[in-house]
Design a protein around this motif. Structure first.
Motif, mmCIF file in Angstrom:
data_model
loop_
_atom_site.group_PDB
_atom_site.id
_atom_site.type_symbol
_atom_site.label_atom_id
_atom_site.label_comp_id
_atom_site.label_asym_id
_atom_site.label_seq_id
_atom_site.Cartn_x
_atom_site.Cartn_y
_atom_site.Cartn_z
ATOM 1 N N UNK A 26 16.224 -4.180 -15.437
ATOM 2 C CA UNK A 26 16.833 -3.113 -14.633
ATOM 3 C C UNK A 26 16.114 -2.899 -13.301
ATOM 4 N N UNK A 27 14.787 -2.838 -13.327
ATOM 5 C CA UNK A 27 14.040 -2.579 -12.090
ATOM 6 C C UNK A 27 14.184 -3.749 -11.122
ATOM 7 N N UNK A 44 10.087 -1.063 -16.813
ATOM 8 C CA UNK A 44 11.011 -1.899 -16.040
ATOM 9 C C UNK A 44 12.411 -1.996 -16.604
ATOM 10 N N UNK A 45 12.682 -1.251 -17.673
ATOM 11 C CA UNK A 45 14.003 -1.319 -18.317
ATOM 12 C C UNK A 45 14.940 -0.202 -17.868
ATOM 13 N N UNK A 46 14.518 0.623 -16.913
ATOM 14 C CA UNK A 46 15.333 1.766 -16.502
ATOM 15 C C UNK A 46 15.099 2.034 -15.018
ATOM 16 N N UNK A 47 16.172 2.160 -14.263
ATOM 17 C CA UNK A 47 16.074 2.502 -12.843
ATOM 18 C C UNK A 47 17.277 3.343 -12.442
ATOM 19 N N UNK A 48 17.020 4.350 -11.643
ATOM 20 C CA UNK A 48 18.076 5.196 -11.096
ATOM 21 C C UNK A 48 17.906 5.208 -9.583
ATOM 22 N N UNK A 49 18.987 4.923 -8.875
ATOM 23 C CA UNK A 49 18.986 4.922 -7.416
ATOM 24 C C UNK A 49 19.996 5.958 -6.937
ATOM 25 N N UNK A 50 19.610 6.795 -6.009
ATOM 26 C CA UNK A 50 20.552 7.705 -5.366
ATOM 27 C C UNK A 50 20.863 7.150 -3.987
ATOM 28 N N UNK A 51 22.157 7.115 -3.675
ATOM 29 C CA UNK A 51 22.640 6.589 -2.404
ATOM 30 C C UNK A 51 23.455 7.650 -1.688
ATOM 31 N N UNK A 52 23.481 7.585 -0.379
ATOM 32 C CA UNK A 52 24.376 8.404 0.435
ATOM 33 C C UNK A 52 25.206 7.469 1.290
ATOM 34 N N UNK A 53 26.479 7.796 1.434
ATOM 35 C CA UNK A 53 27.386 6.949 2.208
ATOM 36 C C UNK A 53 28.289 7.814 3.075
ATOM 37 N N UNK A 54 28.761 7.220 4.149
ATOM 38 C CA UNK A 54 29.755 7.844 5.022
ATOM 39 C C UNK A 54 30.956 6.914 5.065
ATOM 40 N N UNK A 55 32.107 7.454 4.705
ATOM 41 C CA UNK A 55 33.362 6.691 4.847
ATOM 42 C C UNK A 55 34.192 7.360 5.931
#
Length: 107
Positions: free
Chosen positions: A55-56, A92-103
């Motif tokens: 995952x990582x 290394x078996x867990x990952x969380x990513x926060x993203x920001x986007x503009x459409x």
């Protein structure tokens, strides 16, 4: 602005996550209408959760290619997408990513 736009963006982002030995999911957390003098669109916050073997590593690979991703959404352009926060764990078996986007609407 349709709430389903955030869900469509999440599906397109999900399609660009590499293969891991587990589960990968992308959830739309927030969508806020946005406008400038010349454009109409929305700001989005997404959460990418990777759970399982590799995952990582998959999260790192995804972040490396994030600036160059082509994220097609009919009727919209993903003008910007950026990584804003990360959480890792479970050896290394867990990952969380926060993203920001503009459409923006493609007229």
């Amino acid at each position: 602005m349709s709430r389903s736009l955030g869900e469509r963006l999440a599906r397109v982002v999900s399609a660009n996550i590499g293969t891991i030995g587990g589960e990968a999911r992308v959830e739309p957390l927030e969508q806020t209408d946005w406008a400038s003098v010349t454009f109409t669109g929305a700001r989005h916050r997404l959460r990418v959760t990777l759970d399982g073997e590799g995952a990582v590593g998959a999260a790192g690979d995804f972040l490396d290619k994030l600036p160059d991703l082509d994220l097609p959404i009919p009727g919209h352009i993903v003008a910007d997408i950026a990584f804003v926060a990360e959480e890792r764990g479970d050896n290394g078996r867990y990952a969380v990513l926060d993203l920001e986007a503009l459409t923006i609407e493609d007229r």
